[in-house]
Enzyme design. Structure first.
Site, short mmCIF file in Angstrom:
data_model
loop_
_atom_site.label_atom_id
_atom_site.label_comp_id
_atom_site.label_asym_id
_atom_site.label_seq_id
_atom_site.Cartn_x
_atom_site.Cartn_y
_atom_site.Cartn_z
N HIS A 91 -0.35 8.69 9.34
CA HIS A 91 -1.29 7.57 9.21
C HIS A 91 -0.91 6.69 8.02
O HIS A 91 -0.79 5.47 8.15
CB HIS A 91 -2.72 8.09 9.07
CG HIS A 91 -3.68 7.06 8.55
ND1 HIS A 91 -4.08 5.98 9.30
CD2 HIS A 91 -4.28 6.92 7.35
CE1 HIS A 91 -4.90 5.23 8.58
NE2 HIS A 91 -5.04 5.78 7.39
N ASP A 120 14.58 -23.96 9.99
CA ASP A 120 14.52 -22.52 10.27
C ASP A 120 14.78 -21.82 8.95
O ASP A 120 14.83 -22.46 7.90
CB ASP A 120 15.57 -22.13 11.33
CG ASP A 120 15.18 -20.85 12.06
OD1 ASP A 120 14.79 -19.88 11.39
OD2 ASP A 120 15.26 -20.82 13.30
N TRP A 155 2.30 10.60 2.35
CA TRP A 155 3.22 9.46 2.46
C TRP A 155 4.21 9.42 1.31
O TRP A 155 5.29 8.87 1.44
CB TRP A 155 2.46 8.13 2.59
CG TRP A 155 2.06 7.47 1.30
CD1 TRP A 155 1.01 7.80 0.52
CD2 TRP A 155 2.70 6.37 0.65
NE1 TRP A 155 0.95 6.99 -0.58
CE2 TRP A 155 1.98 6.09 -0.51
CE3 TRP A 155 3.81 5.59 0.94
CZ2 TRP A 155 2.33 5.08 -1.39
CZ3 TRP A 155 4.15 4.56 0.05
CH2 TRP A 155 3.41 4.32 -1.09
N SER A 185 15.80 -3.24 6.97
CA SER A 185 15.14 -4.44 7.50
C SER A 185 14.53 -5.28 6.39
O SER A 185 14.70 -6.49 6.34
CB SER A 185 14.07 -3.99 8.50
OG SER A 185 13.07 -4.95 8.63
N SER A 186 13.83 -4.61 5.47
CA SER A 186 13.20 -5.35 4.37
C SER A 186 14.24 -6.01 3.49
O SER A 186 14.04 -7.13 3.02
CB SER A 186 12.36 -4.41 3.50
OG SER A 186 11.31 -3.87 4.24
N HIS A 269 4.97 1.52 -6.84
CA HIS A 269 3.99 0.61 -7.39
C HIS A 269 4.25 -0.86 -7.08
O HIS A 269 3.34 -1.56 -6.65
CB HIS A 269 3.67 0.84 -8.86
CG HIS A 269 2.33 0.25 -9.16
ND1 HIS A 269 1.16 0.91 -8.86
CD2 HIS A 269 1.97 -0.99 -9.54
CE1 HIS A 269 0.14 0.10 -9.09
NE2 HIS A 269 0.59 -1.06 -9.50
N GLU A 271 5.51 -1.75 -4.51
CA GLU A 271 5.11 -1.75 -3.10
C GLU A 271 3.65 -2.15 -2.92
O GLU A 271 3.29 -2.87 -1.98
CB GLU A 271 5.36 -0.36 -2.52
CG GLU A 271 4.74 -0.10 -1.16
CD GLU A 271 5.47 -0.80 -0.04
OE1 GLU A 271 6.54 -1.36 -0.30
OE2 GLU A 271 4.95 -0.81 1.07
N TYR A 273 2.02 -4.25 -4.65
CA TYR A 273 1.92 -5.71 -4.74
C TYR A 273 2.64 -6.37 -3.58
O TYR A 273 2.27 -7.47 -3.16
CB TYR A 273 2.45 -6.18 -6.10
CG TYR A 273 1.60 -5.60 -7.21
CD1 TYR A 273 0.29 -6.03 -7.36
CD2 TYR A 273 2.05 -4.57 -8.01
CE1 TYR A 273 -0.53 -5.46 -8.31
CE2 TYR A 273 1.24 -3.99 -8.95
CZ TYR A 273 -0.06 -4.44 -9.10
OH TYR A 273 -0.88 -3.87 -10.03
N SER A 284 -5.26 -18.09 -0.43
CA SER A 284 -5.10 -19.26 -1.31
C SER A 284 -4.85 -20.53 -0.51
O SER A 284 -4.93 -21.63 -1.05
CB SER A 284 -3.95 -19.05 -2.29
OG SER A 284 -4.18 -17.91 -3.07
N HIS A 318 1.34 5.58 -13.75
CA HIS A 318 -0.09 5.88 -13.66
C HIS A 318 -0.41 6.66 -12.38
O HIS A 318 -1.50 7.18 -12.23
CB HIS A 318 -0.96 4.62 -13.80
CG HIS A 318 -0.85 3.64 -12.68
ND1 HIS A 318 -0.97 2.30 -12.87
CD2 HIS A 318 -0.65 3.80 -11.37
CE1 HIS A 318 -0.84 1.68 -11.72
NE2 HIS A 318 -0.63 2.57 -10.79
N HIS A 319 0.58 6.74 -11.48
CA HIS A 319 0.39 7.62 -10.32
C HIS A 319 0.68 9.07 -10.70
O HIS A 319 0.52 9.96 -9.87
CB HIS A 319 1.34 7.21 -9.19
CG HIS A 319 1.09 5.83 -8.68
ND1 HIS A 319 0.20 5.57 -7.67
CD2 HIS A 319 1.59 4.63 -9.06
CE1 HIS A 319 0.19 4.27 -7.43
NE2 HIS A 319 1.01 3.67 -8.26
N THR A 344 -4.48 -10.36 -12.05
CA THR A 344 -5.23 -10.24 -10.81
C THR A 344 -6.61 -10.87 -10.98
O THR A 344 -7.10 -11.58 -10.10
CB THR A 344 -5.36 -8.77 -10.42
OG1 THR A 344 -4.11 -8.13 -10.63
CG2 THR A 344 -5.75 -8.63 -8.98
N LYS A 347 -6.54 -14.58 -10.70
CA LYS A 347 -6.55 -15.05 -9.32
C LYS A 347 -7.97 -15.08 -8.77
O LYS A 347 -8.39 -16.05 -8.14
CB LYS A 347 -5.67 -14.16 -8.44
CG LYS A 347 -4.21 -14.44 -8.62
CD LYS A 347 -3.40 -13.69 -7.61
CE LYS A 347 -1.96 -14.11 -7.67
NZ LYS A 347 -1.75 -15.52 -7.39
N ARG A 466 -8.72 15.19 -1.33
CA ARG A 466 -8.08 14.55 -0.19
C ARG A 466 -7.03 15.51 0.38
O ARG A 466 -6.68 16.50 -0.26
CB ARG A 466 -7.45 13.22 -0.59
CG ARG A 466 -6.26 13.35 -1.50
CD ARG A 466 -5.85 12.02 -2.14
NE ARG A 466 -4.95 11.26 -1.28
CZ ARG A 466 -3.98 10.45 -1.74
NH1 ARG A 466 -3.79 10.31 -3.05
NH2 ARG A 466 -3.22 9.77 -0.93
#
Lengths: 679, 214
Positions: A91, A120, A155, A185-186, A269, A271, A273, A284, A318-319, A344, A347, A466
């Site tokens: 998931h 293009d 994950w 791909s990315s 991390h 990721e 963002y 925006s 921090h993870h 953040t 924004k 969890r």
């Protein structure tokens, strides 16, 4: 020379002669499935990204619902512990890599060239390749369900739990291979879209006149460019460990599990963002449109996005507060994490200031955008509580964390994406989604979302862990889990409703037979100056940009008191959609052929190295075909008066500069204005 | 429409290219794309180099009871220095190939492309020999210990990059015979050169960290 194609035909629609490379005839279809698998049109690639990610969204959503059904009551019997591990791992992986990231890619592919006034992307065939490799990766990852079970390590698949000893099935190998492919791909997409943003801007479109969405996309692509290779490095180590007996994460031999954690989160991390910035960009665009005011503090919006991009690299640990990295590291990352809340917050305040004093129109896209602001703020605030390390050690691995990241990713990114669908749907498909149903849909989703994830804050602070497949009666977890499962049911219904709305709105549109105009929302950026749906060639002529929100300023002037005075409607000044004289990059089979070799490599590495041989043959063959095939068919109608070659003259194959193979998107822009009278 | 955006298609207006930058930045898409790609590669090698630095002393004894040998006890610095020198010289021949392409001297261009590919091949042959020596003769295989796993992964990834570079060089060489690479698109050779120089620069870092720093 005449053009024999209409506005929707691709440039290579001319007569086909002998295949230039001897393998495939040059793809020339403009309709039917072949036109899609050979398309290099950034709009079609974007639509395919969106459709594929919706498909994976259904899979990931079903997995989520299985989790909620299992946890609805204590001692749930639906899933075994082993299957539960696989379901929550798949998931998370599906939602992150196959849903949120590619939906972002769908918007970026579709909108970036339109917002900067380009024909293009910089490398159209690489764009198609990027999509097909992503699809291959998604299929490889999900095929694990039929080939021995999915990955079961969460994950982030921490070492040494991701080793063969603790996870003997092939699940994690599929996870590894699938994500290596989506990583390729990315990377291809990042190279392509960064070059597009920097190089293909229309005259006058300076960097500080680019729409905020394009800016956020550019930042996102830079994050991908630098984050993905770190994950790739980590996955290569894991692959060598699992498949070839390397000792990277073998603790008995001195391997260090923290290496995996560091590499993973240095990717992981940024990721975060990568997933949220595209949605920030979308709203925006939406909020200024419906507030009828320019975005408040445009430079601040841009630079806070860039600041997030830079600071996102300095907070990964921090993870890992609970992993024993030492007090100095913990303190440093704690402070850095609190600090990243500042851009953040900038924004959020700027969106509020944009709405402040505006003539607000509460359309469906606007409601989703406001939904994003409110839900993301809640998620952001719970995020700041994780930055405080002592509190975080209490929260780590509880449902509080699950609540937090769903508020930022579902309440943040996904609300933004759904708002974006409502907003850009008319531009992409030529009809509006029902406003009334859209608003009802919003409230169903909003209530369902908060019922599902709100209670998880409480459950987490009460200590519910969890990633544990069940809980006992009498811990006080029963009520809120049941509420959460009811909420999840509502979320599921709201998406069924959304799919029905698409169908319903399409039928209503067919029945009414009225085409939606180029500018249905009275919007601000360049894509609204084109007909809906966007013509295949995008711009009839290259626009010249004078100010930020150029299109808006062509519609509105100011009187002496500074009040807005309409001077023209969007429909009046929109480009008519006449593609005569435009030539486009030709469709190609090679991207999908190249991508189809990738799963062979993946399965070959997992099951039998012999399978690698056809994979390599396909990939190398496709690359050779790709290099030898001019990106624009020499037989296609160029629309140049000075074109020396006839339809059957292939002599200019020989002079086609290889380095310019991909550069035709630029060329088209310059050629078009010669053909079409200036405005 | 101003001339500033008057651009090339199919080589018709190549002559205008120098006066009129075809793109917003003035750098061609292909060259910018290569730079962007190489930036990404830095992080890939960064991850692998960090792994090696972390694991360089995580060695195990070859057999129970013996003392663990450090990586440097197996290295032959003189040999690797020589093959490194060969690889660095290939950067020089690459520069000469680019220069020949810009002058339009096809014969010299082909020669230097071939020499560059040959020098790269010599380097790869040296790496094969070295891997064989370490694993088959001295008994330090890929699965021996974290240090050796990291060594083979890092240097092997670099070797794979060199090998891909050789293939690109040979394809470029082949395209010169079909007239698809030459003075009219000397930039194609320059872009191949960018990749090649990058791979060389990475080797300077890898060689220093793996072989020279004890």
């Amino acid at each position: 020379m005449t053009t024999n194609d209409g506005a929707l035909a691709l440039g290579s629609g001319g007569a086909l002669t002998a295949p230039p490379m001897g393998v495939f005839a040059r793809a020339g279809q403009t309709k039917g499935w072949r036109s899609w698998i050979t398309s290099v049109d950034h709009k079609r690639v974007g639509i395919m990204y969106g459709a594929a990610s919706l498909f994976f969204f259904v899979i990931g959503g079903l997995e989520a619902y299985l989790i909620r059904l299992q946890l609805a009551q204590p001692e749930g019997k639906l899933l075994s512990a082993d299957l539960y591990n696989q379901v929550f791992t798949m998931h998370g992986t599906t939602m992150i890599f196959l849903v949120v990231m590619p939906i972002g890619a769908a918007f970026m592919n579709y909108l970036i060239p339109l917002q900067i006034g380009a024909r293009d992307v910089a490398f159209p065939r690489m764009n198609a390749l990027s999509f097909w490799v992503f699809l291959a990766g998604g299929i490889v990852l999900n095929s694990s369900w039929f080939l021995g079970g999915g990955a079961d390590g969460g994950w982030f698949n921490y070492a040494p739990n991701n080793g063969v000893v603790f996870s003997p099935s092939h699940g994690i190998d599929f996870w590894n291979m699938g994500l290596l492919l989506t990583g390729i791909s990315s990377l291809v997409g990042a190279v392509n879209l960064i070059t597009t943003c920097l190089n293909l801007r229309a005259p006058g479109m300076t960097l500080m006149k680019m729409p905020v969405f394009t800016w956020m996309s550019l930042v996102t692509q830079f994050l991908l460019l630098f984050a993905i290779p770190v994950l790739t490095a980590a996955q290569v180590l894991l692959m060598f460990d699992r498949l070839f007996g390397a000792r990277f994460f073998d603790v008995s031999a001195g391997g260090d599990p923290l290496l995996w954690e560091h590499l993973f989160w240095i990717f992981g991390h940024p990721e975060v963002y990568i997933m949220i910035l595209p949605a920030f960009g979308l709203i925006s665009e939406i909020i200024p449109t419906f507030a009828r005011k320019p975005i408040f503090g445009y430079p601040f919006m841009v630079f806070s996005g860039i600041a997030i991009g830079f600071m996102g690299w300095g907070v990964w640990a921090h993870h890992m507060f609970a992993s024993g990295i030492g007090p100095i590291s913990v303190a440093a990352f704690s402070v850095a994490t609190m600090f990243i809340a500042v851009p953040t917050g900038v924004k959020i305040l700027n969106w509020l200031a944009t709405m402040w004093g505006g003539k607000l129109r509460f359309t469906a896209p606007m409601m989703y955008s406001i939904g994003l602001i409110t839900m993301f703020t809640i998620g952001g605030l719970s995020g700041v509580t994780h930055a405080i390390a002592p509190a975080d050690t209490q929260q780590t691995d509880t449902y509080y964390i699950v609540a937090h990241f769903h508020y930022v990713l579902f309440g943040g990114a996904l609300f933004g994406f759904v708002g974006g669908w409502y907003f850009w749907w008319p531009k992409v498909f030529g009809y509006k989604l029902s406003e009334l149903h859209g608003k009802i849909n919003f409230w169903v989703l909003f209530v369902g979302f908060n019922l599902t994830f709100g209670p998880m804050h409480i459950l987490g602070l009460q200590g519910m862990p969890r990633r544990t497949y069940t809980y006992r009666d009498g811990y006080g977890f029963n009520f809120w889990n049941m509420v959460s499962t009811i909420g999840a049911t509502l979320i599921g219904l709201s998406f069924l409703y959304f799919f029905w709305i698409i169908f319903h709105s399409y039928r209503a549109h067919k029945k009414a037979g009225v085409a939606v105009g180029p500018d249905p929302w009275d919007a601000r950026s360049l894509e609204w100056s084109l007909q809906s749906p966007t013509p295949a060639h995008n711009f009839d002529y290259t626009p010249t940009i004078e100010v930020f929100d150029d299109f808006w300023h062509r519609k509105y002037g100011e009187d002496e008191d500074g009040r807005l005075v309409p001077v023209a409607t969007g429909a009046e000044i929109a480009q008519p959609g006449n593609g005569e004289g435009v030539h486009l990059p030709s469709p190609s089979y090679w991207p999908i052929v190249l991508a189809s070799g990738m799963p062979f490599l993946a399965y070959g590495l997992i099951f039998n190295l012999l399978l690698v041989i056809p994979g390599v043959l396909l990939i190398v063959g496709a690359m050779i075909g790709w290099i030898l095939e001019p990106s624009t068919d020499p037989n296609a109608d160029h629309g140049h008066d000075d074109e020396p070659s006839g339809p059957n003259d292939t002599s200019d194959v020989a002079v086609e500069p290889a380095a310019n193979d991909e550069g035709d998107a630029v060329a088209d822009e310059a050629n078009a204005p010669e053909e079409v009278a200036a405005r | 429409m101003s001339d500033a955006t008057y651009v090339v298609s199919d080589g018709h207006t190549v002559d205008h290219m120098d006066e009129h930058p075809p793109t917003s930045t003035g750098i061609s898409n292909e060259k910018l794309g290569m730079w962007v790609f190489l930036a990404s590669e830095c992080l890939l090698f960064g991850g692998l180099i960090s792994t090696f630095v972390l694991y360089r002393n995580k060695v195990l004894p070859s057999a129970p009871g013996e003392t663990a040998e450090h990586l440097h006890d197996a290295f032959d610095i003189a040999f690797t220095s020589t093959s490194s020198f060969v690889l660095l010289m290939s950067s020089l021949s690459m520069v000469l190939a680019v220069s020949a392409a810009q002058r339009g001297d096809m014969r010299i261009l082909r020669s230097w492309l071939a020499v560059t590919a040959l020098l790269g091949t010599v380097f790869i042959a040296g790496q094969f020999y070295e891997f064989y020596e370490f694993s088959a003769i001295e008994g330090f295989g890929f699965t021996h210990s974290p240090a050796w796993s990291a060594f083979y992964t890092l240097t092997g990834f670099h070797g794979a990059h060199v090998t891909i570079g050789i293939v690109i060089l040979l394809v470029t060489l082949g395209l010169t015979f079909r007239g698809r690479v030459g003075q009219h698109n000397a930039e194609a050779v320059e872009i191949v050169g960018l990749y090649w120089h990058f791979v060389d620069v990475v080797w300077i870092v890898v060689f220093t960290i793996v072989y020279l720093i004890k």
